[in-house]
Structures are given as structure tokens and as C-alpha cells.
Design a protein around this motif. Structure first.
Motif, PDB file in Angstrom:
ATOM      1  N   CYS A 177     -42.390  74.740 -24.490  1.00  0.00           N
ATOM      2  CA  CYS A 177     -42.286  73.398 -24.583  1.00  0.00           C
ATOM      3  C   CYS A 177     -42.931  72.761 -25.840  1.00  0.00           C
ATOM      4  O   CYS A 177     -43.111  71.542 -26.092  1.00  0.00           O
ATOM      5  CB  CYS A 177     -43.149  72.853 -23.247  1.00  0.00           C
ATOM      6  SG  CYS A 177     -42.233  73.306 -21.807  1.00  0.00           S
ATOM      7  N   GLY A 178     -43.638  73.843 -26.628  1.00  0.00           N
ATOM      8  CA  GLY A 178     -44.158  73.055 -27.760  1.00  0.00           C
ATOM      9  C   GLY A 178     -45.792  73.131 -27.858  1.00  0.00           C
ATOM     10  O   GLY A 178     -46.193  72.913 -28.987  1.00  0.00           O
ATOM     11  N   LEU A 179     -46.577  73.943 -27.003  1.00  0.00           N
ATOM     12  CA  LEU A 179     -47.880  74.067 -27.394  1.00  0.00           C
ATOM     13  C   LEU A 179     -48.065  75.274 -28.295  1.00  0.00           C
ATOM     14  O   LEU A 179     -47.295  76.202 -28.361  1.00  0.00           O
ATOM     15  CB  LEU A 179     -48.563  74.333 -25.973  1.00  0.00           C
ATOM     16  CG  LEU A 179     -48.838  73.091 -25.270  1.00  0.00           C
ATOM     17  CD1 LEU A 179     -47.881  72.265 -24.591  1.00  0.00           C
ATOM     18  CD2 LEU A 179     -49.678  73.368 -24.082  1.00  0.00           C
ATOM     19  N   PRO A 180     -49.259  75.314 -29.085  1.00  0.00           N
ATOM     20  CA  PRO A 180     -49.474  76.409 -30.082  1.00  0.00           C
ATOM     21  C   PRO A 180     -49.855  77.903 -29.186  1.00  0.00           C
ATOM     22  O   PRO A 180     -50.220  77.785 -27.975  1.00  0.00           O
ATOM     23  CB  PRO A 180     -50.619  75.977 -30.620  1.00  0.00           C
ATOM     24  CG  PRO A 180     -51.269  74.941 -29.917  1.00  0.00           C
ATOM     25  CD  PRO A 180     -50.328  74.272 -29.112  1.00  0.00           C
ATOM     26  N   GLU A 181     -49.622  79.057 -29.672  1.00  0.00           N
ATOM     27  CA  GLU A 181     -49.892  79.919 -29.015  1.00  0.00           C
ATOM     28  C   GLU A 181     -51.179  80.217 -28.657  1.00  0.00           C
ATOM     29  O   GLU A 181     -52.135  80.204 -29.451  1.00  0.00           O
ATOM     30  CB  GLU A 181     -49.351  81.165 -29.836  1.00  0.00           C
ATOM     31  CG  GLU A 181     -47.849  81.434 -29.901  1.00  0.00           C
ATOM     32  CD  GLU A 181     -47.447  82.651 -29.002  1.00  0.00           C
ATOM     33  OE1 GLU A 181     -48.446  83.141 -28.226  1.00  0.00           O
ATOM     34  OE2 GLU A 181     -46.338  82.937 -28.928  1.00  0.00           O
ATOM     35  N   PRO A 182     -51.693  80.411 -27.712  1.00  0.00           N
ATOM     36  CA  PRO A 182     -52.993  80.855 -27.287  1.00  0.00           C
ATOM     37  C   PRO A 182     -53.460  82.291 -27.323  1.00  0.00           C
ATOM     38  O   PRO A 182     -52.677  82.994 -27.548  1.00  0.00           O
ATOM     39  CB  PRO A 182     -53.121  80.697 -25.689  1.00  0.00           C
ATOM     40  CG  PRO A 182     -51.703  81.081 -25.189  1.00  0.00           C
ATOM     41  CD  PRO A 182     -50.643  80.531 -26.304  1.00  0.00           C
ATOM     42  N   GLN A 183     -54.568  82.505 -27.690  1.00  0.00           N
ATOM     43  CA  GLN A 183     -55.125  83.798 -27.506  1.00  0.00           C
ATOM     44  C   GLN A 183     -55.385  84.367 -26.135  1.00  0.00           C
ATOM     45  O   GLN A 183     -55.257  83.534 -25.150  1.00  0.00           O
ATOM     46  CB  GLN A 183     -56.406  83.984 -28.201  1.00  0.00           C
ATOM     47  CG  GLN A 183     -56.639  83.575 -29.831  1.00  0.00           C
ATOM     48  CD  GLN A 183     -57.966  83.972 -30.258  1.00  0.00           C
ATOM     49  OE1 GLN A 183     -58.671  82.982 -29.976  1.00  0.00           O
ATOM     50  NE2 GLN A 183     -58.142  84.854 -31.067  1.00  0.00           N
ATOM     51  N   LEU A 184     -55.155  85.680 -25.626  1.00  0.00           N
ATOM     52  CA  LEU A 184     -54.998  86.165 -24.443  1.00  0.00           C
ATOM     53  C   LEU A 184     -56.239  87.188 -24.172  1.00  0.00           C
ATOM     54  O   LEU A 184     -56.759  87.720 -24.845  1.00  0.00           O
ATOM     55  CB  LEU A 184     -53.824  86.706 -24.400  1.00  0.00           C
ATOM     56  CG  LEU A 184     -52.647  86.100 -24.742  1.00  0.00           C
ATOM     57  CD1 LEU A 184     -51.222  87.197 -24.464  1.00  0.00           C
ATOM     58  CD2 LEU A 184     -52.390  84.982 -23.910  1.00  0.00           C
ATOM     59  N   ASN A 185     -56.922  86.323 -23.189  1.00  0.00           N
ATOM     60  CA  ASN A 185     -58.140  87.308 -22.658  1.00  0.00           C
ATOM     61  C   ASN A 185     -59.130  87.684 -23.583  1.00  0.00           C
ATOM     62  O   ASN A 185     -59.357  89.000 -23.709  1.00  0.00           O
ATOM     63  CB  ASN A 185     -57.531  88.463 -21.987  1.00  0.00           C
ATOM     64  CG  ASN A 185     -57.079  88.162 -20.639  1.00  0.00           C
ATOM     65  OD1 ASN A 185     -57.724  87.791 -19.491  1.00  0.00           O
ATOM     66  ND2 ASN A 185     -55.607  88.172 -20.427  1.00  0.00           N
ATOM     67  N   VAL A 186     -59.306  86.823 -24.182  1.00  0.00           N
ATOM     68  CA  VAL A 186     -60.558  86.949 -25.331  1.00  0.00           C
ATOM     69  C   VAL A 186     -61.994  86.620 -24.793  1.00  0.00           C
ATOM     70  O   VAL A 186     -62.176  85.681 -24.057  1.00  0.00           O
ATOM     71  CB  VAL A 186     -60.205  86.149 -26.529  1.00  0.00           C
ATOM     72  CG1 VAL A 186     -58.961  86.690 -27.301  1.00  0.00           C
ATOM     73  CG2 VAL A 186     -60.237  84.616 -26.357  1.00  0.00           C
ATOM     74  N   PRO A 187     -62.950  87.491 -25.289  1.00  0.00           N
ATOM     75  CA  PRO A 187     -64.441  86.976 -24.887  1.00  0.00           C
ATOM     76  C   PRO A 187     -64.922  85.732 -25.611  1.00  0.00           C
ATOM     77  O   PRO A 187     -64.334  85.399 -26.706  1.00  0.00           O
ATOM     78  CB  PRO A 187     -65.113  88.052 -25.589  1.00  0.00           C
ATOM     79  CG  PRO A 187     -64.237  88.771 -26.638  1.00  0.00           C
ATOM     80  CD  PRO A 187     -62.821  88.332 -26.273  1.00  0.00           C
ATOM     81  N   ILE A 188     -65.689  84.929 -24.702  1.00  0.00           N
ATOM     82  CA  ILE A 188     -65.907  83.501 -25.237  1.00  0.00           C
ATOM     83  C   ILE A 188     -67.517  83.734 -25.241  1.00  0.00           C
ATOM     84  O   ILE A 188     -68.391  83.891 -24.223  1.00  0.00           O
ATOM     85  CB  ILE A 188     -65.609  82.559 -24.337  1.00  0.00           C
ATOM     86  CG1 ILE A 188     -64.249  82.400 -23.973  1.00  0.00           C
ATOM     87  CG2 ILE A 188     -66.179  81.227 -24.682  1.00  0.00           C
ATOM     88  CD1 ILE A 188     -63.217  82.106 -25.010  1.00  0.00           C
ATOM     89  N   TRP A 189     -68.003  83.693 -26.622  1.00  0.00           N
ATOM     90  CA  TRP A 189     -69.525  83.678 -26.859  1.00  0.00           C
ATOM     91  C   TRP A 189     -70.062  82.359 -26.862  1.00  0.00           C
ATOM     92  O   TRP A 189     -69.469  81.422 -27.447  1.00  0.00           O
ATOM     93  CB  TRP A 189     -69.886  84.728 -27.880  1.00  0.00           C
ATOM     94  CG  TRP A 189     -69.073  85.936 -28.207  1.00  0.00           C
ATOM     95  CD1 TRP A 189     -67.875  86.463 -28.230  1.00  0.00           C
ATOM     96  CD2 TRP A 189     -69.606  87.129 -27.535  1.00  0.00           C
ATOM     97  NE1 TRP A 189     -67.587  87.627 -28.246  1.00  0.00           N
ATOM     98  CE2 TRP A 189     -69.079  87.772 -27.508  1.00  0.00           C
ATOM     99  CE3 TRP A 189     -70.969  87.378 -26.731  1.00  0.00           C
ATOM    100  CZ2 TRP A 189     -69.096  89.448 -27.054  1.00  0.00           C
ATOM    101  CZ3 TRP A 189     -71.313  88.434 -26.358  1.00  0.00           C
ATOM    102  CH2 TRP A 189     -70.415  89.496 -26.418  1.00  0.00           C
ATOM    103  N   SER A 190     -71.257  82.238 -26.572  1.00  0.00           N
ATOM    104  CA  SER A 190     -71.997  81.088 -26.602  1.00  0.00           C
ATOM    105  C   SER A 190     -72.140  80.576 -28.151  1.00  0.00           C
ATOM    106  O   SER A 190     -72.372  81.376 -28.901  1.00  0.00           O
ATOM    107  CB  SER A 190     -73.313  81.151 -26.031  1.00  0.00           C
ATOM    108  OG  SER A 190     -74.204  79.885 -26.257  1.00  0.00           O
ATOM    109  N   SER A 191     -71.950  79.298 -28.285  1.00  0.00           N
ATOM    110  CA  SER A 191     -72.082  78.712 -29.736  1.00  0.00           C
ATOM    111  C   SER A 191     -73.407  78.828 -30.377  1.00  0.00           C
ATOM    112  O   SER A 191     -73.648  78.507 -31.307  1.00  0.00           O
ATOM    113  CB  SER A 191     -71.232  77.317 -29.822  1.00  0.00           C
ATOM    114  OG  SER A 191     -72.038  76.526 -28.845  1.00  0.00           O
ATOM    115  N   THR A 192     -74.503  78.682 -29.211  1.00  0.00           N
ATOM    116  CA  THR A 192     -75.687  78.476 -29.514  1.00  0.00           C
ATOM    117  C   THR A 192     -76.605  79.794 -29.567  1.00  0.00           C
ATOM    118  O   THR A 192     -77.771  80.173 -30.011  1.00  0.00           O
ATOM    119  CB  THR A 192     -76.552  77.560 -28.807  1.00  0.00           C
ATOM    120  OG1 THR A 192     -76.582  78.202 -27.318  1.00  0.00           O
ATOM    121  CG2 THR A 192     -75.963  76.372 -28.652  1.00  0.00           C
ATOM    122  N   ASP A 193     -75.884  80.941 -28.934  1.00  0.00           N
ATOM    123  CA  ASP A 193     -76.334  82.110 -28.865  1.00  0.00           C
ATOM    124  C   ASP A 193     -75.302  83.234 -28.901  1.00  0.00           C
ATOM    125  O   ASP A 193     -74.859  83.592 -27.744  1.00  0.00           O
ATOM    126  CB  ASP A 193     -77.170  82.382 -27.442  1.00  0.00           C
ATOM    127  CG  ASP A 193     -77.772  83.717 -27.436  1.00  0.00           C
ATOM    128  OD1 ASP A 193     -77.736  84.322 -28.509  1.00  0.00           O
ATOM    129  OD2 ASP A 193     -78.609  84.260 -26.280  1.00  0.00           O
TER     130      ASP A 193
END
Length: 313
Positions: A177-193
Motif C-alpha cells: 500500500c506504499g509504506l516503507p519496508e520495515p526491519q523484521l524482528n530486530v532488537p530494540i536497545w535503550s537510547s539512554t543505555d
């Protein structure tokens, strides 16, 4: 095709009754046999549509130079091109990549496999193998295989990293439908730690922007009922969700019902587009519909319809 929870099985463990039937049959079969097609899909624990699940016959393949196996409840195939054979659950079976290529023989009007089915199965196989290349090589090794155009078109949308059919169907709906490709099942790390893992996101968009604009950080979470229904899992999900949100991530859920109807699908696409700050006019909402036929098949059908109309006028 509706939602993944309704239409696909996603288990790495084949049914024990199937294995029992295959093991008993293997004792009677020639040494050059291998289980194939939907039987191989089940043995490998690959996701299958209900249409594919309805075929409970045992599929067996042998080289083209050998006679076809004929037994009640058994579909014998003769392979013109060699398949890679492996052992899974104690039986000889066509390997993952060639099993995917064999889907081409089940593609077409009145047959059980469609374009989106090749993508769902392709995602599962490519994720296990860590690459789409084995799928491409399996198709390329065959001279004019059945369903080749659909397999090749499906391969273009196959990605490594999808963890379930629901995630695959959600992704291809949104991207078409026109959304950009997402990354799949990637770890999300804290932006402060940077050493603190907040969790793993199913579909992840991190669109970086120049200051003073803030980055767009969106996580799409497919909520499969089987995995997210236990009290312990729900508690874990709530803790994980709060961690994402405190770190500036917007979390959008995708439920089974969000893939059921045209209205639900369009609302889901619009919801994600809003989160990603995309203009509604930039979307192709009609593309949210599941696809059974390849682009080539649809174009061919249109040409034939035009030809018939011209002849009748």
C-alpha cells in the motif's frame, strides 16, 4: 486469504500421525524415494493454507527414470530435475528450498497455492536458511518449472526475519500500500543505555530526520492469539510495551481481525501511515487485498477477457 491465524499453521514440529504414516510407508518404498510437496511441507513444519492442509494424501517423488509409485492414499511424482534430499524426523524428504520450488506445481486456478502462499512459505524457509538465495537457486535449476512466474514474483517479496505467517501477511499488506519496508524482528536497545535491551520488535520503522524534527520510531506488533493469550505472556507484553513507549517508540498492534475484511485492512494501513506521518493520498489502499494470482496471471486473464469481448461484439 484472510488472517494468518485462520489460514496458516506455523509449527516446526510435524504431526505425529503424519510421521507415523510416512515411516510405515517408507519401509515399503524403494530406496530412491523422498516425501515431497505438501507432505514435505508438513514434515518440515512449514506454514500452509487451509486449501493446502485439505490434501492429506502422502506425496512421494522419485527420479524421472523410475516408475511412479502407485498406492492408495499416495500421490506419486516423477522428478525431471533432481531435488536435494535430506532427512527430517527420520524420513527422506525433499529439502526446504526444493520444497518451495515444488509449490509451483500446485499454483493456478482451482489449485491450492497462490502468490501470497509462496511468500508466507518463502519467508519461513528464507528465515531458517538465513537467505533467499537457496530459493532462487532451486527455481533456476529447473527448466521451465510450473508456476515459475508466480514463484519469481513471490520471491521478490520474500524476506529473511519473519517469525510467523501473520507477520508476513501484515508486512506485505502494508508495503504494497506504499509504506516503507520495515526491519523484521530486530532488537530494540535503550537510547539512554545502549546495553539495555528493551525487546524485539516484529516490524520496526526508524525514520531518521534532521533536527529539530524528531525521528519517527514505530513498532508494529502482530498479536497472534496462540502466543499472546497466556497470563504470563500478557504480563511480559505489558512490561515490554511500557519500555518501548518510554523510549519514544510508538507501538501499533495488528490483531487477527485487522486482516479479515477490506475495511479492517484499510483502517490498519491508514493507522500505520498516520504513525509514520505519511499522507493518505500517497497510499494505494486498494493494494491491501490479499493476492492469489500473480501479476502475469491477472494480465493474461484481462487479455483473454478483452479478446472474448472483441469477438462477441
Amino acid at each position: 486469504m484472510t488472517a494468518a491465524e485462520d489460514l496458516h499453521v506455523d509449527s516446526h514440529h510435524p504431526p505425529q500421525d503424519l510421521l507415523g504414516r510416512c515411516r510405515a510407508l517408507a519401509e515399503e518404498l524403494p530406496a530412491d524415494h523422498a516425501f515431497s510437496h505438501t507432505t514435505a511441507m508438513r514434515i518440515h513444519g512449514l506454514p500452509m493454507s487451509y486449501a493446502m492442509e485439505e490434501d492429506d494424501r502422502i506425496h512421494v517423488v522419485r527420479p524421472i527414470t523410475r516408475s511412479r509409485i502407485k498406492q492408495p492414499g499416495v500421490v506419486g511424482h516423477r522428478a525431471l530435475h533432481p531435488r536435494q534430499i535430506t532427512t527430517a524426523s527420520g524420513v527422506r524428504v525433499v529439502d526446504l528450498a526444493d520444497t518451495w520450488a515444488d509449490l509451483g506445481e500446485m499454483i493456478g486456478r482451482g489449485r491450492p497455492v497462490g502468490l501470497d502462499d509462496t511468500i508466507v512459505a518463502g519467508d519461513a524457509i528464507a528465515t531458517r536458511l538465513g537467505s533467499r538465495t537457496p530459493l532462487a537457486l532451486a527455481v533456476a535449476a529447473r527448466n521451465r518449472p510450473r508456476g515459475k512466474r508466480t514463484l519469481i514474483e513471490g520471491l521478490e517479496e520474500v524476506r529473511v526475519g519473519s517469525a510467523s505467517p501473520g507477520e508476513t501477511l501484515s508486512r506485505i499488506m502494508l508495503v504494497r500500500c506504499g509504506l516503507p519496508e520495515p526491519q523484521l524482528n530486530v532488537p530494540i536497545w535503550s537510547s539512554t543505555d545502549p546495553c539495555r535491551l528493551l525487546g524485539v520488535g516484529d516490524l520496526v520503522w526508524h525514520l531518521r530526520r534532521q533536527p529539530p524534527l524528531k525521528d519517527i520510531k514505530v513498532i508494529g506488533e502482530y498479536q497472534g492469539a496462540a502466543f499472546h493469550s497466556s497470563p504470563a505472556q500478557r504480563r511480559h507484553d505489558r512490561v515490554r510495551l511500557r519500555g518501548f513507549q518510554r523510549d519514544g517508540w510508538q507501538v501499533e498492534f495488528i490483531w487477527n481481525a485487522d486482516l479479515h475484511t477490506p475495511e479492517a485492512r484499510q483502517l490498519t494501513v491508514a493507522r500505520f501511515a498516520s504513525a509514520l506521518e505519511l499522507e493518505r493520498d500517497s497510499l494505494s489502499l486498494a493494494a491491501c487485498e490479499p493476492r492469489f494470482f500473480s501479476t502475469y496471471a491477472m494480465q493474461l486473464a484481462e487479455q483473454r477477457a478483452s479478446f472474448r469481448l472483441a469477438r462477441s461484439s
